[in-house]
Design an enzyme around this catalytic site. Structure first.
Site, short mmCIF file in Angstrom:
data_model
loop_
_atom_site.label_atom_id
_atom_site.label_comp_id
_atom_site.label_asym_id
_atom_site.label_seq_id
_atom_site.Cartn_x
_atom_site.Cartn_y
_atom_site.Cartn_z
N LYS A 113 -23.25 28.73 -34.43
CA LYS A 113 -24.34 29.11 -33.83
C LYS A 113 -25.67 28.57 -34.71
O LYS A 113 -26.52 28.02 -34.26
CB LYS A 113 -24.55 30.75 -33.46
CG LYS A 113 -23.56 31.26 -32.38
CD LYS A 113 -23.53 32.48 -32.64
CE LYS A 113 -22.31 33.11 -31.44
NZ LYS A 113 -21.83 34.39 -31.82
N GLY A 123 -25.54 35.36 -27.21
CA GLY A 123 -25.32 36.05 -25.86
C GLY A 123 -26.41 35.96 -24.94
O GLY A 123 -26.94 34.86 -24.41
N1 LIG Z 1 -16.99 37.38 -24.54
C1 LIG Z 1 -18.28 37.29 -25.03
O1 LIG Z 1 -18.94 38.28 -25.44
C2 LIG Z 1 -18.85 35.87 -25.27
C3 LIG Z 1 -20.12 35.78 -25.61
C4 LIG Z 1 -20.61 34.60 -25.84
C5 LIG Z 1 -20.18 33.38 -25.31
N2 LIG Z 1 -18.91 33.67 -25.04
C6 LIG Z 1 -17.92 32.39 -24.84
O2 LIG Z 1 -17.54 32.28 -23.51
C7 LIG Z 1 -16.37 31.76 -23.07
C8 LIG Z 1 -15.33 32.62 -22.27
O3 LIG Z 1 -15.06 33.82 -23.05
P1 LIG Z 1 -14.56 34.99 -22.34
O4 LIG Z 1 -14.65 36.21 -23.52
O5 LIG Z 1 -14.88 35.32 -21.12
O6 LIG Z 1 -12.74 34.44 -22.70
P2 LIG Z 1 -11.60 35.26 -21.75
O7 LIG Z 1 -12.09 36.68 -21.49
O8 LIG Z 1 -10.54 35.00 -22.54
O9 LIG Z 1 -11.52 34.35 -20.50
C9 LIG Z 1 -10.99 33.22 -20.26
C10 LIG Z 1 -10.96 32.76 -19.05
O10 LIG Z 1 -10.61 31.41 -18.77
C11 LIG Z 1 -9.25 31.23 -17.93
N3 LIG Z 1 -8.42 30.36 -18.74
C12 LIG Z 1 -7.98 30.12 -20.00
N4 LIG Z 1 -7.17 28.88 -20.26
C13 LIG Z 1 -7.19 28.51 -19.03
C14 LIG Z 1 -6.24 27.30 -18.48
N5 LIG Z 1 -5.58 26.52 -19.27
N6 LIG Z 1 -6.33 27.08 -17.16
C15 LIG Z 1 -7.03 27.94 -16.21
N7 LIG Z 1 -7.77 28.94 -16.58
C16 LIG Z 1 -7.81 29.31 -18.04
C17 LIG Z 1 -8.74 32.70 -18.22
O11 LIG Z 1 -7.56 32.92 -17.07
P3 LIG Z 1 -6.85 34.23 -16.97
O12 LIG Z 1 -7.95 35.20 -16.51
O13 LIG Z 1 -5.99 34.01 -15.94
O14 LIG Z 1 -6.29 34.51 -18.55
C18 LIG Z 1 -9.83 33.64 -18.17
O15 LIG Z 1 -9.94 33.99 -16.96
C19 LIG Z 1 -15.80 31.25 -24.72
O16 LIG Z 1 -16.26 29.88 -24.87
C20 LIG Z 1 -16.48 32.10 -25.38
O17 LIG Z 1 -16.80 31.60 -26.70
C21 LIG Z 1 -18.26 34.86 -24.87
#
Ligand SMILES: NC(=O)c1ccc[n+]([C@@H]2O[C@H](COP(=O)([O-])OP(=O)(O)OC[C@H]3O[C@@H](n4cnc5c(N)ncnc54)[C@H](OP(=O)(O)O)[C@@H]3O)[C@@H](O)[C@H]2O)c1
Length: 446
Positions: free
Chosen positions: A211, A140
């Site tokens: 990771k 993170g």
């Molecule tokens: N969350 C964490 O703490 C964390 C930590 C480290 C790494 N990550 C990584 O960061 C990345 C994002 O995670 P997140 O938790 O932010 O995910 P998330 O909350 O599910 O957000 C995904 C975003 O992508 C958009 N999206 C998904 N599919 C799409 C498509 N086909 N076309 C257009 N837009 C699309 C979604 O749109 P909508 O909003 O309209 O649904 C949303 O805005 C991932 O790779 C995850 O592994 C996350």
């Protein structure tokens, strides 16, 4: 009071692919810290497109240039950096590929994409003289990628031991502190938003292994794939073992371990592990992450912080965006040996040959001679006992006997367990967990 700005400002156009948890945090930092970033770096970010699936959804930052057309956003000549925060390996991979093919640098937090397609995407970036930055993909907000590729670059690394999955650490902390079962702790973690509805990637240990593959590749200058790593998750952990471990002075943590042995071969593994109460990793609780790195010159160094969540992860993403805009990411990318065909595969220590101390729990008939049978079987496989714990109370005439061992070989221990399970006085299966002692600091330090 605002300070006078002596740095000449430069506008940089970016596209955010995704505005969910992490993307929303990135949009917030770029909006709220606009002046601070400009003062520190001379960069003013112009967020030109924010691509989402559902344009009607409320976002945590107002007035965003929301779009549902990722191709137009990436192809926009004013988009100079593409930030992929959608997740997954499908459309995200295709879009990253599109950006790189146009020579546009990419920032991503997506370790699954790197695990699945890192080699192709890195080769594509190199062919088009551009870069991929991925600080937020491991740990993170903790700047561990920067640390391994820059700050520790003068060190020969002998071991890297980390807690890199906040979900598992939240669950294990609850099981340890409250005496809850795995199912109770998982349900609570899901209610509080620390675990996804389908927690498989986290609790199976796969997220941790992905990771570790990235961290070990950087630390040991070798190509490490997820499939090189022995993986055990926390989903089969019995609260009884957490209780007994506590009695023996240990805490159970899901550890990612990469260790170079005397022969130079790498031992790569993810499994629940008994960590001594006095080890710094034992105090890493809840959603916090920590990574211990052992360098020949620096010795033991601990990186500790929030390993997930909106703002911590966004902190790492924005750092990558800034390094990309400043041009330092491109220089760093050129010298990175990760996901490269030129980097040899890691020489692996077969898991059977791992040397470790072990914790064993067997359910045995409460009668004379049982302990002798267990000890004889362990002795037959050169597994020597370090300590024994047994309580007086017996259920169904069976008592749990807990044994810790001195260093033993994994293969020998597993063969001994198989034989112990077949003893008529034992109610199988016996449980076994590995114990970690702090890796030794290099002799160069003494
Ligand atoms: N969350 C964490 O703490 C964390 C930590 C480290 C790494 N990550 C990584 O960061 C990345 C994002 O995670 P997140 O938790 O932010 O995910 P998330 O909350 O599910 O957000 C995904 C975003 O992508 C958009 N999206 C998904 N599919 C799409 C498509 N086909 N076309 C257009 N837009 C699309 C979604 O749109 P909508 O909003 O309209 O649904 C949303 O805005 C991932 O790779 C995850 O592994 C996350």
């Amino acid at each position: 009071m605002a300070q006078p700005n002596s740095v000449q400002q430069r506008s940089v156009g970016i596209t955010l692919l995704g505005c969910g948890i992490v993307g929303g945090g990135v949009a917030r930092i770029l909006a709220d810290q606009r002046d601070l970033i400009a003062r520190r770096t001379g960069l003013v970010f112009d967020v030109r497109h924010v691509v989402v699936r559902d344009p009607g959804k409320a976002r945590c930052v107002g007035k965003l240039p929301i779009s549902t057309d990722p191709h137009a956003a990436i192809d926009d000549p004013q988009t100079q950096i593409v930030v992929e925060l959608m997740g997954g390996t499908g459309i995200a991979g295709e879009l990253v590929q599109r950006a790189l093919a146009q020579g546009k640098p990419v920032v991503t937090a997506n370790k699954s994409l790197l695990a699945a397609r890192g080699r192709d995407l890195f080769a594509l970036a190199k062919r088009h003289h551009t870069a991929i930055s991925f600080e937020a993909s491991c740990g993170g907000g903790i700047p561990i990628i920067q640390a391994l590729s820059h700050g520790l670059v003068a060190n020969e690394i002998s071991a890297l031991v980390g807690i890199v999955n906040g979900t598992c650490n939240v669950i294990l902390t609850r099981m340890t502190n409250e005496g809850w079962t795995y199912q109770q702790a998982l349900a609570e973690a899901q209610r509080l938003g620390f675990a996804e509805a389908d927690p498989t990637m986290d609790v199976s240990g796969r997220d941790t292994a992905q990771k570790l593959a990235i961290l070990a590749s950087l630390a040991f200058n070798a190509t490490v794939a997820e499939s090189d790593i022995h993986i055990e998750g926390i989903d089969t952990l019995d609260p009884l073992d957490i209780r007994f471990a506590k009695e023996l002075g240990y805490v159970i943590k899901l550890l990612a371990i990469a260790e170079r042995g005397d022969t130079g071969a790498l031992s790569l593994r993810v499994h629940p592990t008994l960590v001594h109460r006095q080890d710094v990793l034992a105090d890493v609780s809840g959603s916090f992450n920590a990574i211990s790195v052992y360098g020949h010159a620096l010795g033991h160094c601990l990186f500790y912080g929030r390993g997930a969540g909106q703002m911590p992860t966004a902190s790492a993403v924005v750092s990558d965006i800034i390094q990309t805009a400043l041009g330092t990411a491109a220089l760093a990318f050129k010298q990175l040996n990760i996901f490269s065909e030129a980097t040899p595969p890691a020489a692996l220590l077969p898991f059977e040959q791992l040397q470790s101390r072990y914790y064993l729990r067997v359910l045995a008939k409460d009668e004379p001679g049982v302990m002798a049978q267990i000890a004889t079987t362990l002795g037959k496989y050169q597994v020597s006992i370090s300590a024994i714990l047994q309580h007086e109370s017996a259920e169904n005439n069976h008592v749990p006997i807990v044994i810790t061992t001195h260093l033993a070989r994994e293969g020998a221990l597993q063969r001994a367990i198989k034989e112990i399970n077949s003893l008529p006085v034992i109610q199988p299966p016996a449980a076994s967990l590995r114990i970690i002692d702090q890796p030794k600091e290099s002799s160069a330090l003494s």
